[in-house]
Scaffold this motif. Structure first.
Motif, PDB file in Angstrom:
ATOM      1  N   ILE A   4       0.839  -1.200   0.000  1.00 55.68           N
ATOM      2  CA  ILE A   4       0.000   0.000   0.000  1.00 55.68           C
ATOM      3  C   ILE A   4       0.874   1.250   0.000  1.00 55.68           C
ATOM      4  O   ILE A   4       0.601   2.206  -0.730  1.00 55.68           O
ATOM      5  CB  ILE A   4      -0.960  -0.009   1.207  1.00 55.68           C
ATOM      6  N   ARG A   8       0.885   4.220  -2.792  1.00 53.07           N
ATOM      7  CA  ARG A   8       0.662   5.621  -2.436  1.00 53.07           C
ATOM      8  C   ARG A   8       1.833   6.475  -2.937  1.00 53.07           C
ATOM      9  O   ARG A   8       1.636   7.551  -3.498  1.00 53.07           O
ATOM     10  CB  ARG A   8       0.494   5.793  -0.942  1.00 53.07           C
ATOM     11  N   PHE A  46      -7.640   4.173  -3.369  1.00 50.78           N
ATOM     12  CA  PHE A  46      -7.210   5.529  -3.029  1.00 50.78           C
ATOM     13  C   PHE A  46      -8.240   6.469  -3.627  1.00 50.78           C
ATOM     14  O   PHE A  46      -8.552   6.387  -4.815  1.00 50.78           O
ATOM     15  CB  PHE A  46      -5.819   5.820  -3.610  1.00 50.78           C
ATOM     16  N   THR A  60      -7.709   6.341   2.017  1.00 51.68           N
ATOM     17  CA  THR A  60      -7.367   4.997   1.567  1.00 51.68           C
ATOM     18  C   THR A  60      -8.394   4.072   2.199  1.00 51.68           C
ATOM     19  O   THR A  60      -8.489   3.991   3.421  1.00 51.68           O
ATOM     20  CB  THR A  60      -5.944   4.604   2.013  1.00 51.68           C
TER      21      THR A  60
END
Length: 115
Positions: A4, A8, A46, A60
């Protein structure tokens, strides 16, 4: 498999590239639209906005996007990281259904300048 945090970071790098662009690419990125990017293998989304040439991620969320954003992307985390890193060309990934992009017809015409 990308994490994750790596996904991001890839979205932040993409945002930086878009904001640093010039000419017709900069104009195409200067929309104000809601955006979601569903990372399918992590089942994380997202959610944010494309505004002033940047993608601002606000949340998120676990699972698919709860609401339909004006610009919707879906792909694996590895494909997201590879595309932003220049290892995977968007048009090739889109043509082979590795990446899904959904938006209005007008937005698709504007976004193609970014690709």
């Amino acid at each position: 498999m990308a994490t994750i945090d790596e996904c991001r970071a890839a979205l932040e790098r993409l945002s930086d590239h878009m904001q640093g662009a010039a000419g017709h690419v900069r104009a195409a990125a200067a929309m104000d639209r809601s955006v979601s990017c569903h990372v399918t293998d992590l089942d994380v989304t997202f959610v944010g906005r494309l505004t002033d040439g940047r993608i601002e991620v606000d949340e998120t969320l676990q699972g698919p996007p709860p609401e339909k954003a004006q610009i919707r992307l879906a792909m694996t985390g590895d494909d997201l990281v590879a595309m932003v890193g220049g290892e995977l060309h968007f048009a090739k990934a889109w043509g082979s259904n590795r990446v899904r992009l959904e938006a209005s017809l007008l937005d698709l015409f504007r976004l193609r300048k970014l690709l």
